[in-house]
Design an enzyme around this catalytic site. Sequence first.
Site, PDB file in Angstrom:
ATOM      1  N   TYR A 163      -2.605  -1.267  10.522  1.00 39.69           N
ATOM      2  CA  TYR A 163      -2.564  -1.488   9.064  1.00 39.69           C
ATOM      3  C   TYR A 163      -1.245  -0.968   8.482  1.00 39.69           C
ATOM      4  O   TYR A 163      -0.549  -1.667   7.736  1.00 39.69           O
ATOM      5  CB  TYR A 163      -3.755  -0.767   8.431  1.00 39.69           C
ATOM      6  CG  TYR A 163      -3.868  -0.905   6.927  1.00 39.69           C
ATOM      7  CD1 TYR A 163      -4.542  -1.980   6.356  1.00 39.69           C
ATOM      8  CD2 TYR A 163      -3.326   0.053   6.070  1.00 39.69           C
ATOM      9  CE1 TYR A 163      -4.668  -2.100   4.975  1.00 39.69           C
ATOM     10  CE2 TYR A 163      -3.444  -0.058   4.690  1.00 39.69           C
ATOM     11  CZ  TYR A 163      -4.123  -1.133   4.147  1.00 39.69           C
ATOM     12  OH  TYR A 163      -4.234  -1.249   2.780  1.00 39.69           O
ATOM     13  N   SER A 178       0.866  -1.181   0.000  1.00 37.86           N
ATOM     14  CA  SER A 178       0.000   0.000   0.000  1.00 37.86           C
ATOM     15  C   SER A 178       0.901   1.229   0.000  1.00 37.86           C
ATOM     16  O   SER A 178       2.066   1.142   0.409  1.00 37.86           O
ATOM     17  CB  SER A 178      -0.844  -0.002   1.280  1.00 37.86           C
ATOM     18  OG  SER A 178      -1.424   1.277   1.492  1.00 37.86           O
TER      19      SER A 178
HETATM   20  P1  NAD Z   1     -11.345  -5.982  -0.366  1.00 38.96           P
HETATM   21  O1  NAD Z   1     -11.926  -5.858   0.985  1.00 38.96           O
HETATM   22  O2  NAD Z   1     -12.222  -5.818  -1.554  1.00 38.96           O
HETATM   23  O3  NAD Z   1     -10.581  -7.360  -0.533  1.00 38.96           O
HETATM   24  C1  NAD Z   1      -9.859  -7.972   0.504  1.00 38.96           C
HETATM   25  C2  NAD Z   1      -9.982  -9.455   0.317  1.00 38.96           C
HETATM   26  O4  NAD Z   1      -9.209 -10.147   1.334  1.00 38.96           O
HETATM   27  C3  NAD Z   1     -11.425  -9.957   0.452  1.00 38.96           C
HETATM   28  O5  NAD Z   1     -11.670 -10.927  -0.552  1.00 38.96           O
HETATM   29  C4  NAD Z   1     -11.428 -10.604   1.838  1.00 38.96           C
HETATM   30  O6  NAD Z   1     -12.410 -11.592   1.989  1.00 38.96           O
HETATM   31  C5  NAD Z   1     -10.020 -11.191   1.845  1.00 38.96           C
HETATM   32  N1  NAD Z   1      -9.577 -11.604   3.174  1.00 38.96           N
HETATM   33  C6  NAD Z   1      -9.639 -10.922   4.331  1.00 38.96           C
HETATM   34  N2  NAD Z   1      -9.161 -11.676   5.327  1.00 38.96           N
HETATM   35  C7  NAD Z   1      -8.765 -12.843   4.783  1.00 38.96           C
HETATM   36  C8  NAD Z   1      -8.175 -14.029   5.307  1.00 38.96           C
HETATM   37  N3  NAD Z   1      -7.902 -14.156   6.611  1.00 38.96           N
HETATM   38  N4  NAD Z   1      -7.901 -15.032   4.455  1.00 38.96           N
HETATM   39  C9  NAD Z   1      -8.185 -14.937   3.136  1.00 38.96           C
HETATM   40  N5  NAD Z   1      -8.745 -13.843   2.595  1.00 38.96           N
HETATM   41  C10 NAD Z   1      -9.027 -12.811   3.411  1.00 38.96           C
HETATM   42  O7  NAD Z   1     -10.176  -4.898  -0.397  1.00 38.96           O
HETATM   43  P2  NAD Z   1      -9.095  -4.552  -1.517  1.00 38.96           P
HETATM   44  O8  NAD Z   1      -9.044  -3.097  -1.611  1.00 38.96           O
HETATM   45  O9  NAD Z   1      -9.311  -5.337  -2.747  1.00 38.96           O
HETATM   46  O10 NAD Z   1      -7.761  -5.025  -0.766  1.00 38.96           O
HETATM   47  C11 NAD Z   1      -6.862  -5.977  -1.303  1.00 38.96           C
HETATM   48  C12 NAD Z   1      -5.452  -5.642  -0.841  1.00 38.96           C
HETATM   49  O11 NAD Z   1      -5.074  -4.376  -1.398  1.00 38.96           O
HETATM   50  C13 NAD Z   1      -5.279  -5.523   0.669  1.00 38.96           C
HETATM   51  O12 NAD Z   1      -4.060  -6.098   1.066  1.00 38.96           O
HETATM   52  C14 NAD Z   1      -5.247  -4.028   0.883  1.00 38.96           C
HETATM   53  O13 NAD Z   1      -4.501  -3.671   2.035  1.00 38.96           O
HETATM   54  C15 NAD Z   1      -4.542  -3.573  -0.384  1.00 38.96           C
HETATM   55  N6  NAD Z   1      -4.738  -2.159  -0.705  1.00 38.96           N
HETATM   56  C16 NAD Z   1      -5.967  -1.676  -1.060  1.00 38.96           C
HETATM   57  C17 NAD Z   1      -6.080  -0.334  -1.360  1.00 38.96           C
HETATM   58  C18 NAD Z   1      -7.369   0.271  -1.803  1.00 38.96           C
HETATM   59  O14 NAD Z   1      -7.437   1.519  -1.924  1.00 38.96           O
HETATM   60  N7  NAD Z   1      -8.413  -0.475  -2.060  1.00 38.96           N
HETATM   61  C19 NAD Z   1      -4.976   0.515  -1.291  1.00 38.96           C
HETATM   62  C20 NAD Z   1      -3.747  -0.011  -0.904  1.00 38.96           C
HETATM   63  C21 NAD Z   1      -3.650  -1.353  -0.613  1.00 38.96           C
END
Ligand code: NAD
Length: 273
Positions: free
Chosen positions: A171, A158
């Site tokens: 986080y 991130s």
């Molecule tokens: P999201 O909530 O749509 O997806 C997260 C996924 O992780 C979901 O499918 C959830 O069920 C799964 N998950 C959570 N706990 C779990 C576990 N214990 N075992 C297996 N799966 C699990 O969110 P996203 O935005 O798609 O996030 C995905 C990644 O991207 C994360 O690591 C997040 O930190 C990172 N990220 C997102 C953003 C953003 O702006 N959306 C920015 C920077 C980083």
Amino acid sequence: MYQKPNERLAGQTAIVTGANSGIGEAVAMALGKDGANVVINYISNPEAAEELAQKLSNDSICGEAIAIKADVSKEDQVEHMFKQTIDHFGTVDICVPNAGLQRDYALHEMPLKEWQFVLDVNLTGQFLCSRAAIQEFLRRGMRPEISAALGKIIHMSSVHEVIPWAGHANYAATKGAIIMLMKSIAQEYGPQKVRANSIAPGAIQTPINREAWETPEALNKLNELIPYKRIGKPSDIGAAAAWLASDESDYVNGTTIFVDGAMTCYPGFTTNG
Ligand code: NAD
């Protein structure tokens, strides 16, 4: 903009964790569209995982996609997911530890269990998946006709691996730690031709940050943090992941690719600070 699919990942198998939502879903689609077999890992909402697996399997370019349930923070479940994958596809070539979550508190009010929970999923989950992937890469050995690398790990980090985040210390701490996990892997296993890199997304429109984009007011406020003046799409991350997984990036190892519309370029200084 994703255009013509190519077959640069044909014959390879990828595990993408948390792949039934948001960024993980887009990464799974991008890898599949480049010809890979894909494991759609999920912990909840099996219907979404099965639907995506079906959609990818029906795509003539994609290899086969299957959905596997596993909690990435649990050692036995991660081991079992890798075993199921290897039994089904023969090996693993690409691992994208993407699953992540937030549990937001002011630091002085953060319960230990919420600190630990976020570390377990966001950091230990990435360790467990990377370890299992490296074990399989080493067991299988090189296949130069398939890839120039023994295997590829693409950590989902991130912008908060460098931008401090008040109210989200658990986080941010996990994302900061991912830099050193990723770089240590690149240094330790580079000689065996493992590539480890991270993607650091900025603000991407997914369920994790819905309140930051669901109203026009929230979106305007968010855009103040983004010099490029648009929220990111999950496919922006998918495209970067597919390139990092391919031999086109073969000399890229031990680095973070920021996909953030310049969010890390101190937007507060745009008008002279
Ligand atoms: P999201 O909530 O749509 O997806 C997260 C996924 O992780 C979901 O499918 C959830 O069920 C799964 N998950 C959570 N706990 C779990 C576990 N214990 N075992 C297996 N799966 C699990 O969110 P996203 O935005 O798609 O996030 C995905 C990644 O991207 C994360 O690591 C997040 O930190 C990172 N990220 C997102 C953003 C953003 O702006 N959306 C920015 C920077 C980083």
